[in-house]
Design a protein around this motif. Sequence first.
Motif, PDB file in Angstrom:
ATOM      1  N   HIS A 123     -12.855  -7.053 117.953  1.00 36.38           N
ATOM      2  CA  HIS A 123     -13.670  -5.854 118.145  1.00 36.38           C
ATOM      3  C   HIS A 123     -15.083  -6.046 117.608  1.00 36.38           C
ATOM      4  O   HIS A 123     -16.057  -5.633 118.233  1.00 36.38           O
ATOM      5  N   ARG A 124     -15.201  -6.677 116.473  1.00 30.61           N
ATOM      6  CA  ARG A 124     -16.539  -6.891 115.900  1.00 30.61           C
ATOM      7  C   ARG A 124     -17.349  -7.850 116.761  1.00 30.61           C
ATOM      8  O   ARG A 124     -18.551  -7.678 116.940  1.00 30.61           O
ATOM      9  N   LYS A 125     -16.700  -8.860 117.308  1.00 31.50           N
ATOM     10  CA  LYS A 125     -17.418  -9.779 118.202  1.00 31.50           C
ATOM     11  C   LYS A 125     -17.846  -9.042 119.471  1.00 31.50           C
ATOM     12  O   LYS A 125     -18.968  -9.210 119.945  1.00 31.50           O
ATOM     13  N   LEU A 126     -16.982  -8.192 120.017  1.00 31.42           N
ATOM     14  CA  LEU A 126     -17.341  -7.440 121.222  1.00 31.42           C
ATOM     15  C   LEU A 126     -18.429  -6.408 120.942  1.00 31.42           C
ATOM     16  O   LEU A 126     -19.181  -6.054 121.848  1.00 31.42           O
ATOM     17  N   ASN A 127     -18.529  -5.927 119.715  1.00 36.81           N
ATOM     18  CA  ASN A 127     -19.641  -5.041 119.372  1.00 36.81           C
ATOM     19  C   ASN A 127     -20.965  -5.786 119.419  1.00 36.81           C
ATOM     20  O   ASN A 127     -22.004  -5.194 119.721  1.00 36.81           O
ATOM     21  N   LEU A 128     -20.943  -7.071 119.136  1.00 32.31           N
ATOM     22  CA  LEU A 128     -22.148  -7.887 119.228  1.00 32.31           C
ATOM     23  C   LEU A 128     -22.383  -8.387 120.656  1.00 32.31           C
ATOM     24  O   LEU A 128     -23.515  -8.614 121.055  1.00 32.31           O
ATOM     25  N   CYS A 129     -21.317  -8.570 121.401  1.00 34.79           N
ATOM     26  CA  CYS A 129     -21.384  -9.055 122.796  1.00 34.79           C
ATOM     27  C   CYS A 129     -20.951  -7.922 123.720  1.00 34.79           C
ATOM     28  O   CYS A 129     -20.032  -8.079 124.530  1.00 34.79           O
ATOM     29  N   TYR A 130     -21.611  -6.789 123.574  1.00 36.23           N
ATOM     30  CA  TYR A 130     -21.129  -5.572 124.220  1.00 36.23           C
ATOM     31  C   TYR A 130     -21.083  -5.672 125.739  1.00 36.23           C
ATOM     32  O   TYR A 130     -20.302  -4.977 126.378  1.00 36.23           O
ATOM     33  N   GLU A 131     -21.879  -6.550 126.306  1.00 33.64           N
ATOM     34  CA  GLU A 131     -21.886  -6.682 127.777  1.00 33.64           C
ATOM     35  C   GLU A 131     -20.526  -7.120 128.315  1.00 33.64           C
ATOM     36  O   GLU A 131     -20.240  -6.953 129.496  1.00 33.64           O
ATOM     37  N   TYR A 132     -19.659  -7.635 127.440  1.00 26.81           N
ATOM     38  CA  TYR A 132     -18.323  -8.059 127.857  1.00 26.81           C
ATOM     39  C   TYR A 132     -17.236  -7.014 127.598  1.00 26.81           C
ATOM     40  O   TYR A 132     -16.089  -7.196 128.005  1.00 26.81           O
ATOM     41  N   ALA A 133     -17.572  -5.931 126.929  1.00 28.36           N
ATOM     42  CA  ALA A 133     -16.559  -4.952 126.516  1.00 28.36           C
ATOM     43  C   ALA A 133     -15.819  -4.341 127.700  1.00 28.36           C
ATOM     44  O   ALA A 133     -14.595  -4.199 127.667  1.00 28.36           O
ATOM     45  N   HIS A 134     -16.543  -3.971 128.745  1.00 25.42           N
ATOM     46  CA  HIS A 134     -15.886  -3.351 129.904  1.00 25.42           C
ATOM     47  C   HIS A 134     -14.929  -4.337 130.576  1.00 25.42           C
ATOM     48  O   HIS A 134     -13.795  -3.988 130.907  1.00 25.42           O
ATOM     49  N   GLU A 135     -15.383  -5.576 130.734  1.00 28.02           N
ATOM     50  CA  GLU A 135     -14.527  -6.600 131.344  1.00 28.02           C
ATOM     51  C   GLU A 135     -13.270  -6.830 130.503  1.00 28.02           C
ATOM     52  O   GLU A 135     -12.172  -6.996 131.032  1.00 28.02           O
ATOM     53  N   TYR A 136     -13.433  -6.837 129.183  1.00 25.76           N
ATOM     54  CA  TYR A 136     -12.286  -7.000 128.290  1.00 25.76           C
ATOM     55  C   TYR A 136     -11.305  -5.840 128.439  1.00 25.76           C
ATOM     56  O   TYR A 136     -10.082  -6.037 128.464  1.00 25.76           O
ATOM     57  N   ALA A 137     -11.830  -4.617 128.543  1.00 29.50           N
ATOM     58  CA  ALA A 137     -10.975  -3.424 128.557  1.00 29.50           C
ATOM     59  C   ALA A 137     -10.276  -3.186 129.895  1.00 29.50           C
ATOM     60  O   ALA A 137      -9.246  -2.503 129.928  1.00 29.50           O
ATOM     61  N   GLU A 138     -10.796  -3.706 130.999  1.00 28.90           N
ATOM     62  CA  GLU A 138     -10.202  -3.437 132.318  1.00 28.90           C
ATOM     63  C   GLU A 138      -8.706  -3.741 132.393  1.00 28.90           C
ATOM     64  O   GLU A 138      -7.923  -2.905 132.840  1.00 28.90           O
ATOM     65  N   PRO A 139      -8.241  -4.916 131.967  1.00 30.13           N
ATOM     66  CA  PRO A 139      -6.793  -5.184 132.015  1.00 30.13           C
ATOM     67  C   PRO A 139      -5.982  -4.252 131.099  1.00 30.13           C
ATOM     68  O   PRO A 139      -4.833  -3.936 131.404  1.00 30.13           O
ATOM     69  N   LEU A 140      -6.579  -3.810 130.001  1.00 28.50           N
ATOM     70  CA  LEU A 140      -5.890  -2.865 129.117  1.00 28.50           C
ATOM     71  C   LEU A 140      -5.673  -1.537 129.827  1.00 28.50           C
ATOM     72  O   LEU A 140      -4.579  -0.960 129.765  1.00 28.50           O
ATOM     73  N   ARG A 141      -6.714  -1.037 130.499  1.00 24.79           N
ATOM     74  CA  ARG A 141      -6.589   0.232 131.223  1.00 24.79           C
ATOM     75  C   ARG A 141      -5.568   0.100 132.364  1.00 24.79           C
ATOM     76  O   ARG A 141      -4.803   1.030 132.635  1.00 24.79           O
ATOM     77  N   ALA A 142      -5.539  -1.054 133.019  1.00 25.81           N
ATOM     78  CA  ALA A 142      -4.562  -1.278 134.096  1.00 25.81           C
ATOM     79  C   ALA A 142      -3.142  -1.284 133.541  1.00 25.81           C
ATOM     80  O   ALA A 142      -2.227  -0.705 134.145  1.00 25.81           O
ATOM     81  N   PHE A 143      -2.935  -1.919 132.399  1.00 26.00           N
ATOM     82  CA  PHE A 143      -1.611  -1.940 131.766  1.00 26.00           C
ATOM     83  C   PHE A 143      -1.189  -0.520 131.405  1.00 26.00           C
ATOM     84  O   PHE A 143      -0.036  -0.133 131.629  1.00 26.00           O
ATOM     85  N   GLU A 144      -2.106   0.256 130.850  1.00 21.29           N
ATOM     86  CA  GLU A 144      -1.789   1.650 130.509  1.00 21.29           C
ATOM     87  C   GLU A 144      -1.376   2.435 131.747  1.00 21.29           C
ATOM     88  O   GLU A 144      -0.375   3.164 131.728  1.00 21.29           O
TER      89      GLU A 144
END
Length: 142
Positions: A51-72
Amino acid sequence: CPWGWIALVTGTSNPCISLYKPLQLGASLPSGGCSNKYSDECYWWRAERLHRKLNLCYEYAHEYAEPLRAFEKNRIMPVVERFTKGGDVRTEVENTLREALQFEEEHRNRWIDRLGGMRCRSFTPHAFWVRRASTRAGLPSI
């Protein structure tokens, strides 16, 4: 409900980039003896590291979260819907929680490998705070 309630929880500090998991009230997420210092045994710290790395590399946060939202949507919400219709989903909730934790851990590890060593630009005071807080907690860098 005659057998209890379920809640959707992340068990992390950043719900926007975390997987919501079904948890029967009274049960607990694996904690691994968390404290204010990093431990790879602690579920919260393992999530916090990325999470801390994604806060610094925020441009990747949406891409990271997409599979999580699909699993949900595909795995967790059907269980919640059966629960809201009065179904006894106790065993299914336990199985789904285990499956979700495994999926999340594997997904997080892939992203730790992907972002490893990558230098990201972030708002300078925020980047300074994240690095400083992470160092104080003993959090290994990615």
